[in-house]
Scaffold this motif. Structure first.
Motif: not given
Length: 503
Positions: A94-95, A335-339, A407-408, A474-475
């Motif tokens: 989501a981030s 980043l539109c694909y990998a995560p 998320p960390y 958002g979170p």
């Protein structure tokens, strides 16, 4: 962006991929704008309490789960449990959605600098709309175009990311060589005075209180964000139990030094009060204003007249605008694909509604289009909020910082249970004992937690309750959505198991 040997990443390409994933050029001028030289101690503190121990954790995770394709989901699932892993991974994903919302609108600033030599976005209008609304519509067209191209295959994405990686390197070389040239030509004089006070106090009136200064910690954390994204590369790395930890540790050292040196270089050619104190300067355009000033100072220090120096500054802004546009384009395609691919590939297919979990030729095309429509909805919601350009960009950046660093805490929180499980083979270990791992886990988790708390409450303390709300929206939204999705998945699994037993 990387070289492949037998479809496996070797050490140097891995280091370059980590560097381009984490190191963000705009974090340097933004940090100098907010805190001046006093940003450097906060970057060092963030490195000691967050980035360095966190990088060691990622190295240990990666070496232990070298054959897993699910990246951070697999790491947390095997260390703590599936539900914990899904909520943490979904928040992490989501981030990047929030990041794409941010970049879809702010990417037009470097494009404007490339075309006109300065930021003209505040004057842009389409169909009589305000500037922020115009940028929002441009952002919608951008995400539609990127998603269309990205769904055509990984080879299309790779072409854009390789160009973006080259642009990142170019920007850093320009800053380093330009600042050194100005320093030598000016006889070793700094535009911003160097003294003990400069490293402890911000020149910005907005960063004088304890709360606001501590809130800067989240900007430093954001600058170090992204190292976990390479988790999905473990199974694609040659000799991962050795090269993956080496790549993370080596690149982490370069990044820590690079940020501190870059912020220091800004003071060679820019005096904060003369260049950055104007109300027209904000987080979205400060990188281009600083680099335009570098071009002007470069011409002035070499004895050129004012007209030529101004022209040099204009072309420097265009060069930086062009490079930043390419760098952000490359990052956006990745980043539109990998995560999304990582969370889809790591989690059970049945967890996703409808055909969202399905992949076509290795590409999660359905999920990519759903992601696209989600980003469009966020852009429309924020764009028509009725705020000025400065507040608009600042709000988006704050949303990204909070959503990206939360998320960390899931990853660092899972590290102690990971170390406690002796059945997991750990070929690479920095934290030799469970107690040392527990201390590192607590320190990193508390650092990220406090940073986000300060960032969330600081606007409300100053009377800007709306910004505080957006920092939380958002979170919170994605966390609730993740819990609902996983709850539906659990109920469906129980129901199918019950039907199976009855048969």
């Amino acid at each position: 962006m990387s070289e492949l040997t037998g479809k496996k990443l070797t050490l140097i390409p891995l280091v370059l991929m980590i560097f381009t994933s984490v190191f963000g050029f705009t974090n340097i001028p933004r940090s100098f704008y907010l805190m001046g030289y006093s940003a450097i101690p906060w970057y060092v503190l963030s490195a000691c309490t967050f980035f360095i121990p966190f990088a060691y954790m990622m190295a240990e995770y990666g070496a232990a789960f070298k054959k897993e394709k699910g990246g951070i989901y697999s790491w947390m699932e095997k260390s703590v449990g599936a539900k914990y892993a899904f909520v943490g991974t979904f928040m992490w994903y989501a981030s990047y959605v929030v990041w794409m919302v941010n970049i879809s609108s702010s990417i037009w600033i470097p494009f404007s600098n490339f075309l006109f030599g300065s930021d003209m976005t505040s004057t842009w209008t389409i169909f009589g709309l305000k500037a922020t609304q115009t940028l929002g519509l441009l952002g919608i067209m951008w995400i539609l175009s990127v998603t269309f191209i990205a769904t055509k295959g990984l080879d299309k994405i790779t072409k854009f990311t390789s160009i973006g990686g080259t642009a990142v390197a170019l920007l850093n070389i320009v800053l380093l060589l330009g600042a050194i040239t100005v320093f030598i030509a000016n006889g070793g004089q700094f535009a911003e005075a160097v003294n003990a006070d400069a490293f402890t106090n911000s020149p910005s009136p907005k960063y004088q209180s304890s709360i606001s200064i501590l809130s800067f910690l989240v900007f430093a954390l954001f600058a170090y964000g992204g190292i976990e994204a390479v988790g999905g590369l473990v199974d694609e790395t040659e000799h991962p139990e050795k090269n993956f930890p080496k790549g993370i540790i080596f690149s982490a050292g370069i990044i820590v030094i690079g940020y501190s040196v870059g912020i220091f270089l800004c003071g060679i050619f820019s005096n904060w009060n003369e260049v950055l104190s104007s109300k027209d300067v904000h987080m979205g355009n400060v990188a281009y204003i600083l680099m335009k000033n570098l071009g002007y100072q470069l011409g002035h220090s070499m004895g050129f007249d004012n007209g030529i120096s101004l022209s040099l500054g204009m072309w420097m802004a265009r060069l930086v605008g062009f490079s930043m546009f390419l760098a952000l384009t490359g990052a956006f395609f990745t980043l539109c694909y990998a995560p999304l691919k990582q969370i889809i590939e790591g989690t059970p297919t049945k967890l996703w509604p409808g055909k969202m979990g399905e992949a076509t030729n290795g590409m999660p095309i359905n999920a990519m289009w759903i992601q696209c429509y989600m980003i469009i909805a966020f852009i429309l919601l924020i764009t028509f909020g009725g705020e000025g350009a400065s507040k608009f960009f600042n709000k988006l950046i704050l949303m990204t910082n909070v959503a990206m660093t939360l998320p960390y805490m899931f990853l660092s929180g899972a590290f102690a249970p990971f170390k406690k499980k002796t059945q997991i083979d750990k070929p690479f270990e920095v934290f030799k004992t469970y107690n040392s791992a527990l201390i590192a886990s607590v320190v990193v988790t508390l650092t990220v937690g406090f940073a986000n708390i300060f960032t969330i409450i600081e606007p409300a303390i100053n009377g800007d309750v709306e910004s505080t709300i957006w920092c939380i929206v958002g979170p919170l939204f994605f966390s609730i959505l993740a819990l609902i999705m996983y709850s539906r998945y659990e109920k469906r699994e129980v129901l199918e198991e019950t039907i199976s037993l009855k048969q």
